[in-house]
Design an enzyme around this catalytic site. Structure first.
Site, short mmCIF file in Angstrom:
data_model
loop_
_atom_site.label_atom_id
_atom_site.label_comp_id
_atom_site.label_asym_id
_atom_site.label_seq_id
_atom_site.Cartn_x
_atom_site.Cartn_y
_atom_site.Cartn_z
N ASN A 81 0.83 -1.21 0.00
CA ASN A 81 0.00 0.00 0.00
C ASN A 81 0.86 1.26 0.00
OD1 ASN A 81 -2.03 -1.80 0.12
ND2 ASN A 81 -2.60 -1.40 2.24
N HIS A 124 5.91 -0.63 -2.70
CA HIS A 124 5.46 0.12 -3.88
C HIS A 124 5.53 1.62 -3.70
CE1 HIS A 124 3.07 -3.65 -5.38
NE2 HIS A 124 4.37 -3.77 -5.54
N CYS A 158 11.49 14.37 -8.36
CA CYS A 158 11.70 15.24 -9.51
C CYS A 158 12.32 14.45 -10.67
CB CYS A 158 12.61 16.40 -9.12
SG CYS A 158 12.96 17.48 -10.53
N CYS A 178 9.02 20.88 -9.28
CA CYS A 178 10.10 20.93 -8.30
C CYS A 178 10.68 22.36 -8.29
CB CYS A 178 11.17 19.94 -8.74
SG CYS A 178 12.66 19.91 -7.73
N ASN A 190 -8.46 -12.64 4.28
CA ASN A 190 -9.01 -12.13 3.02
C ASN A 190 -10.41 -12.75 2.85
OD1 ASN A 190 -9.55 -11.56 0.21
ND2 ASN A 190 -7.34 -11.30 -0.09
P1 OAD Z 1 -6.03 -5.84 -5.02
O1 OAD Z 1 -7.07 -4.83 -5.33
O2 OAD Z 1 -5.46 -6.61 -6.15
O3 OAD Z 1 -6.62 -6.91 -4.00
C1 OAD Z 1 -7.31 -6.52 -2.86
C2 OAD Z 1 -7.61 -7.76 -2.05
O4 OAD Z 1 -8.18 -7.36 -0.82
C3 OAD Z 1 -8.57 -8.75 -2.70
O5 OAD Z 1 -8.04 -10.06 -2.62
C4 OAD Z 1 -9.85 -8.65 -1.84
O6 OAD Z 1 -10.53 -9.89 -1.72
C5 OAD Z 1 -9.26 -8.23 -0.53
N1 OAD Z 1 -10.15 -7.46 0.36
C6 OAD Z 1 -11.16 -6.62 0.03
N2 OAD Z 1 -11.70 -6.08 1.13
C7 OAD Z 1 -11.00 -6.58 2.18
C8 OAD Z 1 -11.08 -6.40 3.60
N3 OAD Z 1 -11.98 -5.58 4.15
N4 OAD Z 1 -10.20 -7.08 4.37
C9 OAD Z 1 -9.29 -7.90 3.82
N5 OAD Z 1 -9.18 -8.12 2.51
C10 OAD Z 1 -10.03 -7.47 1.70
O7 OAD Z 1 -4.90 -5.11 -4.17
P2 OAD Z 1 -3.38 -5.55 -3.94
O8 OAD Z 1 -3.27 -7.02 -3.77
O9 OAD Z 1 -2.85 -4.67 -2.88
O10 OAD Z 1 0.37 -1.97 -7.58
O11 OAD Z 1 -2.73 -5.14 -5.32
C11 OAD Z 1 -1.38 -5.33 -5.49
C12 OAD Z 1 -0.83 -4.24 -6.38
O12 OAD Z 1 -1.56 -4.19 -7.60
C13 OAD Z 1 -0.97 -2.84 -5.79
O13 OAD Z 1 0.08 -2.50 -4.92
C14 OAD Z 1 -0.96 -2.00 -7.03
C15 OAD Z 1 -1.93 -2.82 -7.86
O14 OAD Z 1 -1.94 -2.62 -9.21
C16 OAD Z 1 0.80 -0.94 -8.32
O15 OAD Z 1 0.13 0.06 -8.52
C17 OAD Z 1 2.18 -1.12 -8.84
#
Ligand code: OAD
Length: 239
Positions: free
Chosen positions: A93, A110, A118, A139, A204
């Site tokens: 996050n 990330h 900049c 900047c 999850n």
């Molecule tokens: P995702 O949006 O891919 O996944 C979110 C996860 O949280 C899913 O598996 C949901 O089931 C779960 N979820 C939803 N609500 C929840 C809750 N209240 N408690 C627990 N879990 C819950 O997000 P990320 O896995 O963080 O990267 O995504 C990974 C990366 O992909 C991010 O850092 C970002 C994105 O594209 C970049 O921007 C480089």
């Protein structure tokens, strides 16, 4: 007494901030439901249309500025308070809510949406202006600023990933919370932990590609169960 060999690492994703009102990336209402990541979160997208990319990040900065940590962030901060340097938080996050909740040992894989870099002089600073008076923000040297987050196609910060790797490999319990576990190399950290003998636990509401290696699973919103998870971890770390 704490078992001195007991170490815990937790890796979080957008799901832990969902109950704070911050949209996840995938799934219903997620950022990537209406926009493709390659149009907003790549260096190519920024080069092609920096205003479009900045508008996306500006909207997220404004949203994050109005959000507070939820019980999931607070529970993980409590875990760090109890385990001190035997606990490391690894997060994908960029919203800064873990720090706001009180976590200190945070490896931000990330980057952080509150930092800007900049493109000319390379200086990176914290900047909490939201919204900026004008986009794109500039900047002092006259160069254009970009969000200091990691985009698709970019490398993760080397030292941070190396530390995350070491912590994963050294952990007794590796907690994965609120991530779809589809973005590498972050998702691979849980497999590294498991291959070094850690028990992998998952929080999850949905199944993920990591679910099959998990010893324990909470199919619930992180904010509702994190206190229970933290208490269970703390009960396991006594000699
Ligand atoms: P995702 O949006 O891919 O996944 C979110 C996860 O949280 C899913 O598996 C949901 O089931 C779960 N979820 C939803 N609500 C929840 C809750 N209240 N408690 C627990 N879990 C819950 O997000 P990320 O896995 O963080 O990267 O995504 C990974 C990366 O992909 C991010 O850092 C970002 C994105 O594209 C970049 O921007 C480089």
């Amino acid at each position: 007494m704490l078992d001195p060999d007991f170490r815990v690492a937790a890796m979080t994703g957008a799901g832990v901030s969902a109950e704070s009102g911050i949209a996840t990336f995938r799934g219903l209402g997620g950022h990537w439901e209406n926009a493709r990541p390659e149009e907003l979160a790549t260096p190519q997208a920024f080069a092609a249309d920096h205003l479009k990319v900045w508008r996306f990040y500006e909207a997220r900065r404004v949203q994050c500025a109005n959000c507070s940590p939820n019980p999931a962030h607070l529970g993980l901060a409590r875990l760090e308070e109890a385990l001190c340097d035997r606990f490391t938080l690894i997060t994908q996050n960029v919203d800064g809510l873990h720090a706001m909740a009180g976590s200190r040992r945070i490896l931000e894989l990330h980057g952080n949406i509150w930092r800007v870099r900049c493109l000319e002089c390379g200086e990176e600073v914290e900047d909490r202006t939201a919204p900026f008076p004008e986009l794109p923000p500039m900047c002092g040297c006259g160069g254009m600023l970009r969000p200091a987050v990691v985009w698709f196609g970019e490398s993760l910060p080397g030292e941070i990933f190396e530390s995350a790797f070491q912590e994963a490999a050294a952990s007794s319990i590796f907690l994965v919370a609120g991530t779809s576990a589809v973005v590498e190399p972050a998702a691979g950290l849980a497999r590294i932990a498991a291959s070094h003998g850690a028990k992998v636990w998952e929080v999850n509401p949905e199944e993920t590609p990591l679910s099959y290696i998990c010893e324990k699973t909470w199919r619930a919103p992180a904010g509702e169960v994190m206190d229970e998870v933290v208490d269970l971890i703390l009960s396991k770390c006594q000699d």
